[in-house]
Motif scaffolding. Sequence first.
Motif, mmCIF file in Angstrom:
data_model
loop_
_atom_site.group_PDB
_atom_site.id
_atom_site.type_symbol
_atom_site.label_atom_id
_atom_site.label_comp_id
_atom_site.label_asym_id
_atom_site.label_seq_id
_atom_site.Cartn_x
_atom_site.Cartn_y
_atom_site.Cartn_z
ATOM 1 N N LYS A 29 37.580 62.598 8.194
ATOM 2 C CA LYS A 29 38.492 61.695 8.902
ATOM 3 C C LYS A 29 39.898 62.060 8.450
ATOM 4 O O LYS A 29 40.231 61.950 7.274
ATOM 5 C CB LYS A 29 38.152 60.251 8.562
ATOM 6 N N ALA A 30 40.734 62.515 9.357
ATOM 7 C CA ALA A 30 42.024 63.096 8.982
ATOM 8 C C ALA A 30 43.150 62.074 8.879
ATOM 9 O O ALA A 30 44.305 62.443 8.698
ATOM 10 C CB ALA A 30 42.405 64.178 9.988
ATOM 11 N N THR A 31 42.825 60.775 8.974
ATOM 12 C CA THR A 31 43.863 59.753 8.890
ATOM 13 C C THR A 31 43.509 58.747 7.800
ATOM 14 O O THR A 31 42.383 58.698 7.319
ATOM 15 C CB THR A 31 44.011 59.010 10.237
ATOM 16 N N GLY A 32 44.501 57.937 7.423
ATOM 17 C CA GLY A 32 44.286 56.922 6.399
ATOM 18 C C GLY A 32 44.159 55.543 6.999
ATOM 19 O O GLY A 32 43.741 55.364 8.144
ATOM 20 N N ASP A 64 46.675 55.896 -0.818
ATOM 21 C CA ASP A 64 46.272 56.432 0.474
ATOM 22 C C ASP A 64 47.131 57.660 0.772
ATOM 23 O O ASP A 64 48.347 57.565 0.923
ATOM 24 C CB ASP A 64 46.463 55.370 1.555
ATOM 25 N N ASN A 103 46.844 59.387 3.437
ATOM 26 C CA ASN A 103 46.960 59.424 4.905
ATOM 27 C C ASN A 103 46.326 60.667 5.534
ATOM 28 O O ASN A 103 46.650 61.029 6.664
ATOM 29 C CB ASN A 103 48.433 59.316 5.338
ATOM 30 N N ASN A 104 45.437 61.322 4.794
ATOM 31 C CA ASN A 104 44.735 62.478 5.360
ATOM 32 C C ASN A 104 43.219 62.351 5.205
ATOM 33 O O ASN A 104 42.483 63.332 5.287
ATOM 34 C CB ASN A 104 45.222 63.768 4.703
ATOM 35 N N GLY A 105 42.747 61.112 4.946
ATOM 36 C CA GLY A 105 41.318 60.890 4.783
ATOM 37 C C GLY A 105 40.857 60.896 3.342
ATOM 38 O O GLY A 105 39.671 60.714 3.072
#
Length: 545
Positions: free
Chosen positions: A136-139, A161, A163-165
């Motif tokens: 998952k590439a988001t936070g 976090d 923000n890149n998973g």
Amino acid sequence: LSVGGRGLKSGQLGKPATVYSKVKDKKTKKPVSVPVENVSLDIKGPGPVIAAKVLSSKAHPGTYVLRYSPEQPGKYEVTVLVDKDHTKPREVSWHAPVSGTADPATTDVRGLPAVVAVGEPINFIVDVKKPDSSDKATGGDPLDIKVINDDGTECPVSIKDTNNGEYLVEFTPTREGPIDLDVAVSGVPLAMSPLHIEATPESIEKDVEYNIELETPKYKIKAGGKGLKYGRIGRPATIYALIFEKASKKRATLPPNKVNLVANGPTAVPPAKVRACKSVAGVYIIRYAPVAKGVYDVAISVDGAPTKTRPVKWHEKPPHTAASPVTTDVIGLEPVLPLKQPTTFTILAKDPDGKPKTVGGDPFDVKVVSNDGTEAPVKIEDNGNGQYVVEFTPNVEGPLCVDVNLAGVPLSASPFEANITPDGVEPLPEINLDTEIDTPHYKLRLGGDGLKSGLVGHVGNIFLKVLDKHTKKPLPIPAEKVDLIAKGPAPLDSLKIRPSKKYPGTFAIRYTPEKEGKYDVSVVVDRDETKPREVFWHPHVPTTI
């Protein structure tokens, strides 16, 4: 009061959470049953809470199950009340279900050592995943982490976090002893949660066995730790090295940068972290973590000279449908085994809820190591039904260590210990023959836990000495004339009669029933049968509180 359960950690709206409470007398420490109406929860938070339901356990006196469900997200203070007594409030975060968040079944934890040092900051990574196990590439995921000491106190936790998973987590152990890490996403625990680690003064495991001998031209090394046996990707493995100078035979006092690890395998291995033990001279703690699965040839390098390599198998994280190392059982491993005779035991794979698996395919690994560090070859047969039969042949007398792991993570009860003797019978001084019985033809002396009670899956032991009724001297009768009768809810799963080579007329009788319940157990010698004894066999159930 002893308390536990998901409802004291985190929760998701719409899914009632459970709190367990065990009530004991403060002086005798024995369980105490109180009326159900005297047990309750006091819950304070941002919204109303559906009233807690309280159930009492019929099988376990003094044990209560409480379930509650808030109607709004937020932080709640939860207190367990029994009569006029109450626990310290626990802060519990409740989350609303959010689409697009990480999947707790596939999300992973990386970089968490099995043993940590008190007072030193520890960092690890929570690597969030989608339901298909892709990154998952988001936070922005609602992550909850509780770090709980064995006395119930909590260690402060910081979560960053990126923000890149990936989430960087840091905490500092505050006291020695076991630590549970509960990791949840949106109030739902990860499949691997809780994670269990140990805090010691210098991050050295208790009772480390330095049973692997290595050497370089100038140094002798006694090594131990799981890092020379197996590992799992994402979890650092540890090697403990006790280093001696060959010339002086004294413990080495080298700086940590003179001690290193050389590991060659499928991919390059990041540099190992090495620290010298402050309290014990000559001991070095080496941690390393390959990034790809496979077999690595591992050697310890001292002052630039490496030891002979040892193959170490590293596993990838198994799928979330795999067995759990916390709940999986080992059954049928005898406490004393005969030298140079094949022996077997069974691994019963279970899911995180303790339910037996009905399919195979789990990556179990077993190491059987003698007291001198030699390993016995091991064969593992997957029956395809959640059961794995392990076979090995002991080749050295003395203590034996059986290390069972699942994809590089040891089972909760591992390592298991056994003792190897020429005949698989305990030495006579260690046998307590506390019962004497006269039969028509013999005088029998009996003892052992197998005449009292047992746990299903564990071996019950009965010791027998056969004497001449008139002279009271031992009679060397053949093993085929000795038998055990156990009448109960199910037939025996296994029965072995082991005669002593050293002590005539002495036998070890080892048996295991298939099911729990009351069994009428009697020993048969030739044509004589003893009066049956009532032996209660109890289910092997993991403790939930």
